[in-house]
Design an enzyme around this catalytic site. Structure first.
Site, short mmCIF file in Angstrom:
data_model
loop_
_atom_site.label_atom_id
_atom_site.label_comp_id
_atom_site.label_asym_id
_atom_site.label_seq_id
_atom_site.Cartn_x
_atom_site.Cartn_y
_atom_site.Cartn_z
N HIS A 321 1.03 -1.41 0.51
CA HIS A 321 -0.13 0.10 -0.48
C HIS A 321 1.18 0.90 -0.08
O HIS A 321 2.02 1.11 -0.13
CB HIS A 321 -0.61 0.24 1.06
CG HIS A 321 -1.64 -0.84 1.25
ND1 HIS A 321 -2.96 -1.03 0.36
CD2 HIS A 321 -2.54 -1.89 1.75
CE1 HIS A 321 -3.74 -1.93 0.53
NE2 HIS A 321 -3.12 -2.35 1.84
N CYS A 364 -0.21 2.96 -4.34
CA CYS A 364 -0.90 4.29 -4.54
C CYS A 364 -0.46 5.07 -4.49
O CYS A 364 0.85 5.46 -3.20
CB CYS A 364 -2.32 4.03 -3.91
SG CYS A 364 -3.62 3.32 -5.05
#
Length: 483
Positions: A321, A364
């Site tokens: 992440h 991301c």
């Protein structure tokens, strides 16, 4: 019988442990495996050969062949009065060789397999073979023997071995295919050749040729192919470090107000694809799973401190992440991407100075898109700090030369991951590397094709998109050759 026994004693005293194991392996068609496994000394091995009639006073041909096969030409000449040339002529006569072509192939493969490749074989066979047989002392010949015991390797059963070699070292696969070609003839290999043509195997590279320059091309123009390429010939090429974060339970348990990081289902599909592709490109694969932020730093520091002087390149793939300029450890703590890349500058890692340092980051870089119904994003839930961080321009790549950073998405935006098929970016990257590297295409051309493929995808009816972003300070062409 005294003459051969004296010679046998002299030969046995010259043989090392590994050579004895090789002789035993090459004799498996003639002596039961169970009997060979009990042999610990060369003298005992020769005794068994005599019992089986494989060594006799007037016939030492099998012993001569064994010594020739393991390249102990000195013993062959000094003790048995034969030469390399004599044995080569003898073994060309049909029916004279008593070591089967199949078993000699396995022995030759074992000689060419590196320590790191042996570890890869053991890892990939971890579910097939007993763990007690895959300890650090297990040799490649031991692995072959255990595969034969399990019935997953044999003279007419090479498919699993070929699949393993395709994952680990294409040169080994080519050796097996050459053996099959010599054994079965060209007609039996037609399907295999057609398959390689479709999938871009090593032969596809041999068939491919760059288009010739037209006759009226101005002589003063510099063709792109004239650009110098980085050296990429060492074996192995270097380390491919994979940092694969899947389980973020630690972050959730910490009850961090700003992060709700879900487990990254599908990331193992990406890690497997990267392992497959970079193994084919002759890199040593080192995968680490579920690292905290501090463990990520410690792991990167380990490879920063390693000696890469005999390697041509370093690759680091980060699957986690993230948000703009950072990735998350499984504890929810942040690690700036720039901190990781800067660890490998020439000043911080001298043995990689002047060599390409390649980073692929699947994470991301913001929250600009909402996640779809069946496709997850590689970011936590929206938090109050994202907008502020999004306004801050962070240069993730060092200003120093020879770096390439491939980001899954543009700054401020999410990237998409399928729980079943992996992420858009990593899957496209691996597919294009696998297809284009055998054709001699450079990495920037490949990444342009990756951009095109990923940009065409849509995550839902709203046609939300993703655009990868490579940035680089490369000074030369970077071509990952498969040969």
């Amino acid at each position: 019988m005294e003459f051969p026994r004296q010679r046998l004693l002299a030969i046995s005293e010259e043989l090392g442990r590994a050579e004895l194991e090789a002789l035993k392996f090459l004799s498996l068609e003639h002596i039961p495996m169970r009997k060979l496994e009990a042999i610990q000394k060369a003298q005992d091995f020769f005794e068994v050969l005599q019992e089986k009639g494989m060594i006799e006073a007037g016939d030492l041909s099998f012993l001569k062949e064994l010594l020739y096969r393991i390249s102990r030409i000195d013993l062959l000449e000094a003790q048995l009065g034969s030469s390399r040339e004599e044995m080569e002529r003898e073994l060309q006569i049909p029916g004279r060789a008593r070591v089967s072509a199949y078993r000699y192939l396995l022995f030759q493969l074992s000689e060419d397999i590196s320590e790191d490749e042996l570890k890869s074989f053991k890892f990939l066979l971890g579910t097939e073979l007993p763990k007690c047989r895959l300890n650090p002392k297990t040799t490649m010949l031991d692995v072959f023997t255990e595969m034969e015991k399990k019935g997953i390797l044999g003279e007419d059963n090479l498919n699993i071995l070929k699949s393993l070699c395709a994952e680990i070292n294409l040169v080994l696969l080519k050796r097996i295919e050459e053996y099959e070609l010599n054994l079965f003839g060209e007609e039996e290999m037609v399907i295999t050749e057609e398959h390689r043509g479709r999938t871009g195997g090593p032969e596809a590279h041999a068939r491919w040729r760059p288009s010739s320059v037209t006759a009226d091309s101005p002589a003063s123009w510099n063709e792109p192919s004239q650009l110098e390429a980085y050296k990429m010939t060492s074996r192995p090429r270097g380390v491919c470090l994979i940092l694969n974060n899947h389980n973020f339970a630690k972050a959730r348990e910490a009850v961090l107000e700003q992060k709700n990081l879900k487990d990254r289902t599908g990331t193992d599909v990406d890690a497997a694809a990267l392992t497959r592709v970079f193994s084919k490109l002759h890199f040593i694969i080192k995968e680490y799973r579920d690292l905290t932020a501090e463990q990520i730093r410690e792991t990167v520091n380990i490879y920063r401190c390693k000696d890469h002087k005999d390697k041509d390149c370093f690759v680091c793939c980060i699957l986690s992440h993230g948000k703009k300029g950072i990735i998350y450890g499984v504890d929810g703590q942040e690690v700036p991407i720039q901190e990781l890349t800067t660890s490998f500058t020439g000043q911080n890692c001298h043995s990689l100075a002047g060599k390409p340092k390649v980073f692929f980051v699947q994470a991301c870089q913001g929250e600009a898109c909402q996640k779809g119904v069946t496709i997850e994003t590689d970011a936590g839930e929206q938090d109050s700090s994202v907008e502020t961080d999004a306004r801050f321009q962070l240069d993730c790549i060092p200003a120093e030369a020879d770096f390439l950073l491939g980001m899954a998405t543009l700054q401020d935006y999410v990237s998409y991951r399928s729980p079943r098929q992996g992420t858009w970016y990593i899957q496209a990257l691996c597919q294009h590397l696998e297809y284009s590297c055998p054709r001699g295409e450079d990495i920037l051309t490949i990444l342009t094709a990756v951009n095109q493929e990923v940009s065409r995808k849509s995550c839902n009816q709203n046609a939300e998109k993703q655009m990868p972003q490579p940035s680089f300070t490369l000074r030369k062409k970077l071509i990952f050759s498969v040969n």
